[in-house]
Design an enzyme around this catalytic site. Structure first.
Site, PDB file in Angstrom:
ATOM      1  N   ASP A   9       0.824  -1.207   0.000  1.00 36.43           N
ATOM      2  CA  ASP A   9       0.000   0.000   0.000  1.00 36.43           C
ATOM      3  C   ASP A   9       0.856   1.254   0.000  1.00 36.43           C
ATOM      4  O   ASP A   9       2.032   1.231   0.363  1.00 36.43           O
ATOM      5  CB  ASP A   9      -0.947   0.012   1.197  1.00 36.43           C
ATOM      6  CG  ASP A   9      -0.211   0.005   2.530  1.00 36.43           C
ATOM      7  OD1 ASP A   9       0.743  -0.789   2.676  1.00 36.43           O
ATOM      8  OD2 ASP A   9      -0.584   0.774   3.443  1.00 36.43           O
ATOM      9  N   GLU A  24       0.057  -0.995   5.757  1.00 37.13           N
ATOM     10  CA  GLU A  24       1.179  -0.557   6.595  1.00 37.13           C
ATOM     11  C   GLU A  24       1.087   0.916   6.900  1.00 37.13           C
ATOM     12  O   GLU A  24       1.429   1.363   8.003  1.00 37.13           O
ATOM     13  CB  GLU A  24       2.503  -0.870   5.889  1.00 37.13           C
ATOM     14  CG  GLU A  24       3.744  -0.650   6.746  1.00 37.13           C
ATOM     15  CD  GLU A  24       4.291   0.775   6.709  1.00 37.13           C
ATOM     16  OE1 GLU A  24       5.167   1.093   7.521  1.00 37.13           O
ATOM     17  OE2 GLU A  24       3.837   1.568   5.855  1.00 37.13           O
TER      18      GLU A  24
END
Length: 487
Positions: A79, A146
């Site tokens: 991400d 994350e």
């Protein structure tokens, strides 16, 4: 070095970086990139696991001669932070990033680049796709979310791994070996709104603070850059001491782990106060330009009349509590490490302020390399929330990564750097949150390091990565893997 993207993407790492840059992958929107990773593995007959959180684990057997070498876990996250300039039409849910080269740097166009952590994914894919790079048995894990909660890493099933050597590829400085990081927690104070109506002699205006650099709230928190929400709080408080006005909306920042670059308030003011307020705001702009002359000289404050579809405004009690929250919620460095020179030990970032139909949300990212210090800052946030009548929401609590001076993998990377470059690598700790701490808690005996190329202004639309550094760091990475052969 590379004059155009077509030439750059001939390099295997940038080939894969360009491929994943065409896939939207903001935190919470990882289905497409996760599925891409699964297809990649399946097409190469590699063992692949996709879990319920969309984490992807890909396993590749050791190359000839490395069968007896210890298994290596390689880790990054899929991400990215989705920040863009306010006047761009880019849609992070569906649009590919528009890559461009300036000198020897790679940028996107008016958006974050996603080198954090797309470079790790590109490294992993290049290694998994290779037929001529020697390496031990690999367990590659690419996690989700994350940048927001670390829920991907937290949800990983440790039973999938046999390796005890852990190489994280989420660092941002070439020639530096990361061996420790801070823990963190996301704290949101939610202030209920009591609504009232603007008076008939009030008109709607927008106060907007812009032109700040922002940055990663771990990496850049010690650079004394302006926080747009905190600056807005000072302006609103000052105006409230002299002028009767109402607030309809407060907003600022996009991510709790990014120092907010822009913030605005929609206020209703009396017509006969407009000129005086305009003058006061111009004075504040000069004050901020003076205070931030070394860090954010481009700061500006806009003041413009607008048309509002509603006359609903905060009741006076809500208005005063909102201003108090903006003033008193801490932001910035709270303590410096006494053990590692120049390292921030504890900090907090008021990253997002938003208004809904029922409440104002103040989102904070709290970090510390000391567990008890992190807990104390959470207690302080709760205490302030109690005083203001706020609800407190706590999530994304992740552990610190302690420093282990006798780490064998650290010693290996130090040795290979010395062999390859004829000098010592700089061993560092960082105040950002790294997933190593989560995996170390999950896998007993895990020995971890983190590395990566030179990146700049991550989590902002000015994010860029050094092309030669990316290639150099890749070569150092695979050189070290090649030194893991057991005779």
């Amino acid at each position: 070095m590379y004059s155009n993207l077509e030439e750059l993407t001939q390099h295997i790492v940038f080939h894969y970086f360009a491929e994943i840059s065409a896939i939207p992958r903001g935190s919470g929107n990882e289905q497409a990139i996760s599925d891409y990773l699964v297809r990649f593995a399946q097409e190469r007959n590699l063992k692949v696991i996709q879990d319920e959180t969309l984490n992807v684990i890909i396993k590749k057997a050791a190359t000839t001669g490395y069968e007896s070498a210890p298994t290596v876990i390689i880790q990054g996250h899929m991400d990215i932070v989705c920040e863009k300039n306010q006047d761009t039409t880019h849609d992070f849910d569906k649009d590919p990033l528009q890559l461009r080269i300036i000198g020897d740097m790679l940028y996107a166009t008016d958006t974050t680049l996603g080198a954090d952590n797309g470079i790790a994914v590109a490294y992993a894919l290049a290694l998994l796709d290779s037929t001529d790079i020697p390496h031990p048995s690999l367990e590659v894990v690419i996690t989700t979310e994350e940048e927001t909660t670390m829920n991907g890493a937290i949800a990983v099933d440790a039973s999938h791994f046999t390796g005890k050597i852990f190489i994280n590829l989420d660092s941002e400085e070439d020639g530096k070996l990361l061996v420790s990081s801070a823990g963190g927690v996301h704290v949101t104070q939610v202030l209920p709104i009591i609504w009232a109506q603007a008076s008939k002699d009030e008109v709607a205006y927008r106060i907007r603070i812009r032109g700040l650099k922002g940055g990663h709230s771990g990496i850049s928190i010690n650079k004394e850059r302006g926080n747009s929400t905190k600056l807005l709080g000072r302006v609103l408080h000052d105006l409230s001491t002299e002028f009767p006005y109402s607030i309809q909306q407060i907003s600022g920042g996009l991510k709790s782990n990014a120092i907010p670059r822009e913030a605005e308030a929609i206020v209703w003011i009396q017509s006969n106060d407009v000129n005086n307020i305009q003058e006061r705001i111009e004075q504040w702009e000069q004050t901020f330009k003076n205070e931030l002359r070394m860090t954010d000289p481009g700061v500006s404050i806009g003041f413009e009349k607008i048309k509002s579809n509603s006359t609903a405004v905060f009741a006076e009690d809500t208005k005063q509590k909102a201003i108090t929250a903006l003033l008193l919620i801490p932001h910035g460095v709270q303590a410096m490490s006494m053990g590692i020179a120049g390292l921030v030990e504890s900090s907090t970032n008021l990253g997002v302020v938003s208004t809904t139909d029922s409440a104002i949300h103040f989102e904070n990212e709290i970090r510390s390399s000391i567990k008890s210090a992190k807990a104390n800052m959470v207690t302080q946030a709760k205490t302030l929330a109690d005083m203001l009548g706020c609800e407190v929401l706590i999530d994304a609590d992740y552990p610190e990564w302690p420093y282990h001076p006798d780490s064998q993998v650290k010693k290996l990377f130090e040795q290979t750097y010395r062999e390859k470059y004829g000098k010592e690598i700089d061993v560092i700790a960082v105040h950002a949150g790294i997933e190593c701490g989560v995996f170390i808690e999950k896998i007993p005996g895990l020995d971890a390091v983190s590395l990566g190329p030179d990146m700049f202004h991550v989590h902002t639309p000015d994010e860029h990565v050094s092309i030669p550094s990316t290639i150099n760091n890749w070569e150092y990475f695979i050189y070290t893997l090649g030194k893991m052969k057991v005779d």
